[in-house]
Design a protein around this motif. Structure first.
Motif, mmCIF file in Angstrom:
data_model
loop_
_atom_site.group_PDB
_atom_site.id
_atom_site.type_symbol
_atom_site.label_atom_id
_atom_site.label_comp_id
_atom_site.label_asym_id
_atom_site.label_seq_id
_atom_site.Cartn_x
_atom_site.Cartn_y
_atom_site.Cartn_z
ATOM 1 N N GLY A 1 62.942 3.312 54.763
ATOM 2 C CA GLY A 1 63.503 3.603 56.086
ATOM 3 C C GLY A 1 64.194 2.395 56.686
ATOM 4 N N LEU A 2 65.313 2.641 57.365
ATOM 5 C CA LEU A 2 66.024 1.553 58.038
ATOM 6 C C LEU A 2 66.229 1.953 59.497
ATOM 7 C CD1 LEU A 2 67.594 -1.177 57.560
ATOM 8 C CD2 LEU A 2 69.653 0.230 57.578
ATOM 9 N N PHE A 3 65.679 1.151 60.389
ATOM 10 C CA PHE A 3 65.768 1.458 61.815
ATOM 11 C C PHE A 3 66.759 0.500 62.474
ATOM 12 C CE2 PHE A 3 61.970 3.432 60.394
ATOM 13 C CZ PHE A 3 61.910 4.604 61.126
ATOM 14 N N VAL A 4 67.832 1.060 62.968
ATOM 15 C CA VAL A 4 68.907 0.246 63.544
ATOM 16 C C VAL A 4 68.644 0.097 65.043
ATOM 17 C CG1 VAL A 4 71.398 0.092 63.890
ATOM 18 C CG2 VAL A 4 70.483 1.150 61.795
ATOM 19 N N VAL B 1 72.534 -6.600 57.264
ATOM 20 C CA VAL B 1 72.507 -5.576 56.213
ATOM 21 C C VAL B 1 73.949 -5.302 55.802
ATOM 22 C CG1 VAL B 1 71.937 -3.167 55.709
ATOM 23 C CG2 VAL B 1 70.375 -4.568 57.076
ATOM 24 N N THR B 2 74.235 -5.451 54.524
ATOM 25 C CA THR B 2 75.616 -5.306 54.080
ATOM 26 C C THR B 2 75.862 -4.064 53.231
ATOM 27 O OG1 THR B 2 74.959 -7.071 52.550
ATOM 28 C CG2 THR B 2 76.540 -7.643 54.247
ATOM 29 N N LYS B 3 74.813 -3.490 52.667
ATOM 30 C CA LYS B 3 75.009 -2.268 51.874
ATOM 31 C C LYS B 3 73.786 -1.388 51.934
ATOM 32 C CE LYS B 3 78.313 -3.235 48.214
ATOM 33 N NZ LYS B 3 78.483 -3.660 46.841
ATOM 34 N N LEU B 4 74.008 -0.090 51.856
ATOM 35 C CA LEU B 4 72.911 0.875 51.770
ATOM 36 C C LEU B 4 73.076 1.635 50.457
ATOM 37 C CD1 LEU B 4 73.165 2.426 55.353
ATOM 38 C CD2 LEU B 4 71.826 0.447 54.646
ATOM 39 N N ARG C 1 54.863 6.785 56.950
ATOM 40 C CA ARG C 1 53.475 6.334 56.791
ATOM 41 C C ARG C 1 53.300 5.707 55.412
ATOM 42 N NH1 ARG C 1 49.599 6.350 59.954
ATOM 43 N NH2 ARG C 1 50.678 7.693 61.432
ATOM 44 N N ASN C 2 52.775 4.472 55.405
ATOM 45 C CA ASN C 2 52.507 3.716 54.168
ATOM 46 C C ASN C 2 53.762 3.447 53.324
ATOM 47 O OD1 ASN C 2 49.806 3.686 54.897
ATOM 48 N ND2 ASN C 2 49.447 5.652 53.895
ATOM 49 N N LYS C 3 54.930 3.489 53.955
ATOM 50 C CA LYS C 3 56.187 3.220 53.231
ATOM 51 C C LYS C 3 56.712 1.839 53.622
ATOM 52 C CE LYS C 3 56.908 7.649 51.937
ATOM 53 N NZ LYS C 3 56.870 8.271 50.776
ATOM 54 N N ILE C 4 57.853 1.518 53.024
ATOM 55 C CA ILE C 4 58.488 0.225 53.340
ATOM 56 C C ILE C 4 59.706 0.479 54.221
ATOM 57 C CG2 ILE C 4 59.621 -1.805 52.346
ATOM 58 C CD1 ILE C 4 57.944 -1.224 49.805
ATOM 59 N N LYS D 1 68.717 10.242 49.896
ATOM 60 C CA LYS D 1 67.910 9.495 50.859
ATOM 61 C C LYS D 1 68.050 7.998 50.584
ATOM 62 C CE LYS D 1 63.498 10.274 48.401
ATOM 63 N NZ LYS D 1 63.320 9.143 47.578
ATOM 64 N N LEU D 2 67.743 7.207 51.601
ATOM 65 C CA LEU D 2 67.858 5.761 51.446
ATOM 66 C C LEU D 2 66.866 5.261 50.396
ATOM 67 C CD1 LEU D 2 69.087 3.109 52.732
ATOM 68 C CD2 LEU D 2 66.991 3.004 54.072
ATOM 69 N N GLU D 3 67.367 4.403 49.482
ATOM 70 C CA GLU D 3 66.476 3.881 48.451
ATOM 71 C C GLU D 3 66.415 2.351 48.458
ATOM 72 O OE1 GLU D 3 68.058 5.762 45.007
ATOM 73 O OE2 GLU D 3 67.174 7.692 45.568
#
Ligand code: NAP
Length: 302
Positions: free
Chosen positions: A228-231, A199-202, A139-142, A207-209
């Motif tokens: 958040g990253l939704f695959v 997407v080449t790098k996480l 919620r309210n995030k990117i 947690k994902l930044e």
């Protein structure tokens, strides 16, 4: 000995359970987790006749109740192996061994991974394969969605109602999703599409930044702060269990035509797990019905 055992409880399996119940077959559907399969990860189903707009989990529950009402029986356990003993099929679960004259395979498919470093490590810590399950945490995030098909576009639309900003990262300059969903997406203010990119790098420890996105044409790299990253890059068939039992195509799908017959007499494959051109709830449901008609023919002749 059962007449029919249905392995997997997605829409195909649930419809097979319904038709088996109505045909008064001694049938059992065995499901590992929960009924509905991948459908329950869909927030809006708009193309299943009779329902203008329904969530995948509501549709799954209706199909389940419908099957139960007409005598469909279900058990929740994991199938570990399926063996052939002459005309008898043995379905070995974690608690019991069942015998059946007919087995219907409906284990569906599971989400494909991106294959980038840290994807595994950050799973459940920002990386997700189910926007309807995990979207609420953002919620309210990117967030970003990867993919260009129906799932990706629907996920992006769903997330646009929760998150502050949604990127859709498509490796092409067009989307594969249906045009109605695309139109909705293009009109959604907080969605930005990044074309021709992967997407080449996480980045992130617990947690994902941040993610790295590379343009396929220019090799230009962009780093984006990301919660958040939704695959949503498609799925692979869940055929591990039967890879030495029935013939599979080069992509791992069970080779079966519209009659749902596999390379083994008395074993049928239905829904997303079989070779077919359109994988939808509707076509899976159709397979469920066809397979029981074919199973009845098999039972009469054997
Ligand atoms: P899909 O149609 O196979 O689309 C997968 C998308 O991900 C494609 O755009 C593909 O690009 C892209 N992709 C694949 N690997 C990638 C990678 N490594 N990196 C970046 N992008 C990658 O899968 P889906 O969207 O899950 O849909 C599966 C089936 O379910 C379809 O038949 C769909 O119509 C159906 N479905 C229906 C609904 C609905 O009707 N409500 C909802 C969801 C899904 P390329 O085109 O370049 O390969």
């Amino acid at each position: 000995m059962k007449d029919v055992i249905i392995v997997g409880g997605g829409p195909a399996g649930l419809v097979a359970a319904l038709y088996a119940g109505r045909a008064q077959l001694d049938a059992l559907m065995i499901e590992k987790q929960f009924q509905g399969g991948q459908m329950v990860t869909t927030n809006e189903v708009e193309n299943y006749p009779g329902f203008v707009d329904i969530t995948g989990s509501d549709l799954a529950n209706i199909m389940y109740e419908h099957a139960r009402k007409f005598g469909g029986t279900m058990e929740y356990k994991e199938v570990l192996d399926i063996q052939i003993d002459g005309e008898i099929k043995k379905v070995i679960t974690d608690t019991e061994i069942y015998e059946a004259k007919v087995v219907i395979l409906s284990m569906g498919a599971k989400p494909r991974k991106l294959g980038v470093e840290k994807e595994e490590e950050l799973g459940g810590r920002g990386v997700s394969y189910c926007a309807t399950c995990d979207g609420g945490f953002f919620r309210n995030k990117i967030v970003a969605v990867v993919g260009g098909g129906d799932t990706a576009v629907e996920d992006a639309l769903h997330l646009s109602r929760i998150a502050e900003k949604v990127y859709l990262i498509s490796r092409r300059d067009t989307l594969k999703a249906n045009k109605v969903a695309q139109e909705k997406l293009f009109k959604t203010n907080n969605v930005e599409i990044i074309w021709d990119s992967i997407v080449t790098k996480l980045y992130g420890d617990n947690k994902l930044e941040q993610i790295q996105v590379t343009n396929n044409n220019t090799n230009k790299i962009v780093e984006l702060e990301m919660n958040g990253l939704f695959v949503a890059v498609g799925s692979n068939p869940s055929t591990e269990l039967v890879k030495d039992l029935v013939d599979l195509d080069k992509n791992g799908y069970i080779i079966a035509g519209e009659d749902c017959k596999t390379s083994i007499d008395g074993i049928f494959a239905i829904g997303d797990i079989r070779t077919k051109s359109v994988r939808q709830v509707l076509t899976a449901a159709s397979d469920g019905a066809v397979s029981i008609y074919e199973a009845e023919k098999y039972l009469i002749n054997h």
